[in-house]
Design an enzyme around this catalytic site. Structure first.
Site, short mmCIF file in Angstrom:
data_model
loop_
_atom_site.label_atom_id
_atom_site.label_comp_id
_atom_site.label_asym_id
_atom_site.label_seq_id
_atom_site.Cartn_x
_atom_site.Cartn_y
_atom_site.Cartn_z
N HIS A 100 14.22 -51.53 40.09
CA HIS A 100 13.11 -51.76 41.01
C HIS A 100 13.35 -53.14 41.64
O HIS A 100 13.85 -54.05 40.98
CB HIS A 100 11.77 -51.90 40.30
CG HIS A 100 11.32 -50.73 39.48
ND1 HIS A 100 11.69 -50.54 38.18
CD2 HIS A 100 10.48 -49.70 39.77
CE1 HIS A 100 11.11 -49.46 37.70
NE2 HIS A 100 10.36 -48.92 38.65
N ASP A 103 12.29 -55.92 39.39
CA ASP A 103 13.03 -56.17 38.14
C ASP A 103 14.09 -57.22 38.36
O ASP A 103 14.36 -58.03 37.47
CB ASP A 103 13.85 -54.95 37.67
CG ASP A 103 13.08 -53.68 37.58
OD1 ASP A 103 11.87 -53.75 37.33
OD2 ASP A 103 13.71 -52.61 37.73
C1 XLS Z 1 7.59 -44.75 34.52
C2 XLS Z 1 8.72 -44.29 35.32
C3 XLS Z 1 9.48 -45.40 36.03
C4 XLS Z 1 10.34 -44.81 37.12
C5 XLS Z 1 10.78 -45.79 38.15
O1 XLS Z 1 7.04 -44.02 33.71
O2 XLS Z 1 9.56 -43.53 34.52
O3 XLS Z 1 10.23 -46.12 35.11
O4 XLS Z 1 11.47 -44.19 36.61
O5 XLS Z 1 9.73 -46.35 38.83
#
Ligand code: XLS
Ligand code: NI
Ligand code: NI
Length: 436
Positions: A100, A103
């Site tokens: 993301h 991140d």
């Molecule tokens: C959360 C999601 C997230 C997505 C990306 O539950 O799995 O991690 O994969 O935004």
């Protein structure tokens, strides 16, 4: 300075190895059904859990030892963390990663400053990608953590928040394009509601449809040709998320004219939260030509929330790989470990054990699924089970040669349907266990 000085490059040593830092099943070059394991599985490491999780949970403080973190939200810390991430992925031999925007880079005090931070980190990521050959499986924007997104992003009641989200995705798309990302993911963490009394559901869904159409239009404008992926999840953090499962997402994509640009990123723990098996979600997406990528993890049915554990259950990975092979493979998606080590697994080395285990579990699932397919016993059974559709009235119905009147006449003449045959579920479960 290396963050994992004692860890060598992880190698394939075969099933008899007792080295916990070796693959026992994942041999990247082994060819199965005409492709190498590396091509089939396209393993990917997630930045958020693996490099940002600190072990905190709603009841307790951080626990994980991450000696390379200096405890600040500075750019320097973010740059150093990126170097550590690539050292880890290179030693592991993961060909892909995913992140993301938030991140990898800290938010600044204005949007412009935040964009600038992201660009600076993208320089480092680009350099590290070139150095290691590791590629970006997908990029995405975090539109759920910041308080501005409390009511949602594209589905917020606050139009300015929709605009902020648009600006954020525009930038995330540019960075994903720049880093050669092969896909772009939307997980609508807060695109849903907590209570229908305060919610205009129709308006919110229309806005989401509009938002995703803006994203594909901008992608076309800048030349991003990667696949867009929606990641279904029924709840958490909201009570109800609009992208609740594969079928709901596909209905949404059809309704808003998005089917030609979008596929799905199916996550195991989300499948079970929605009351389905992972195999169901994969097979359903596959039947609609929407199987794009997977977030490989597993939940704990006794806990019942999105625990994002590493997948180690061979029966589960076998089911995943049966569905993936059946629908022609996962690329340009991948097997993305959206999974985190437990809060009690506090050492950096635990990150290696976790990923090695997940990769081996999927490699084994792949080998078992390929053996089941090669034996053809299951396929022959399924073909036989539906054989009434290959001839006579079944064949004629499928060919569109019947209607209610002709079928009524057919059955009145015949008097009773042909007898049924056994579904043989237990026989088939035993059959599958011969390969596991
Ligand atoms: C959360 C999601 C997230 C997505 C990306 O539950 O799995 O991690 O994969 O935004
Ligand atoms: Ni996910
Ligand atoms: Ni998840």
């Amino acid at each position: 300075m290396a963050a994992f000085p004692d860890v060598p490059k992880i190698k394939f040593e075969g099933p008899n190895s007792d080295n916990p830092l070796a693959f026992r099943y994942y041999d990247p070059e082994e060819v199965i059904e005409g492709k190498t394991m590396k091509e089939h599985l396209r393993f990917s490491v997630v930045y958020w859990h693996t490099f940002r999780a600190n072990g905190s949970d709603p009841f307790g403080a951080p626990t994980l030892n991450r000696p390379w973190e200096d405890g600040t939200a500075s750019l320097d810390n973010a740059i150093n963390r990126a170097r550590v991430a690539f050292e880890f992925m290179e030693k592991l031999g993961a060909p892909f990663y995913a992140f993301h925007d938030r991140d990898v880079a800290p938010e600044g005090s204005t949007l412009a400053q935040t964009h600038e931070n992201l660009d600076k980190i993208a320089d480092v990521l680009e350099e590290e990608q070139q150095r290691t050959g590791i590629k970006l499986l997908w990029g995405t924007a975090n539109m759920f953590s910041h308080p501005r997104y409390m009511h949602g992003a594209a589905t917020s009641c606050n139009a300015d928040v929709f605009a902020f989200a648009a600006a954020q995705v525009k930038k995330a798309l540019e960075v994903t394009l720049r880093l050669g990302g092969e896909n772009y993911v939307f997980w609508g963490g807060r695109e849903g509601y907590m209570n229908l009394f305060n919610t205009d559901m129709k308006r919110e869904m229309d806005h989401l449809g509009q938002f995703l159409n803006m994203a594909t239009a901008y992608a076309d404008e800048i030349g991003f040709t990667g696949t867009f992926l929606i990641e279904p999840k029924p709840k958490e953090p909201t009570k109800h998320q609009y992208d609740s499962d594969a079928a709901a997402c596909i209905n949404f994509l059809r309704a808003y004219g998005l089917m030609d640009r979008f596929k799905l990123n199916i996550e195991t723990n989300h499948a079970t939260l929605s009351g389905h098996t992972m195999m169901h979600e994969l097979d359903y997406a596959g039947t609609q030509d929407c199987l794009g990528s997977i977030d490989a993890n597993t939940g704990d049915l006794l806990l019942g929330w999105d625990t994002d554990q590493f997948p180690t259950d061979i029966y589960l990975t076998t089911q995943c790989m049966l569905a993936i092979l059946k629908h022609g493979g996962i690329g340009p998606g991948g097997v993305n470990f959206d999974a985190k080590v437990r809060r009690e697994s506090i050492d950096p080395i635990d990150l290696f054990y976790a990923h090695i285990g997940g990769m081996d579990a999927f490699a084994r699932g792949l080998k078992i699924a390929a053996a089941i397919r090669a034996d053809e016993g299951m396929q022959k059974f399924v073909n036989q089970r539906y054989s009434s559709w290959d001839q006579g009235v079944g064949k004629a119905i499928e060919a569109g040669k019947h209607d209610f009147k002709s079928l009524s006449q057919y059955m009145i003449n015949k008097g009773e349907a042909a007898p049924n045959t056994s579904g043989r579920q237990e026989f088939l479960e035993n059959y599958i266990n011969r390969f596991v």
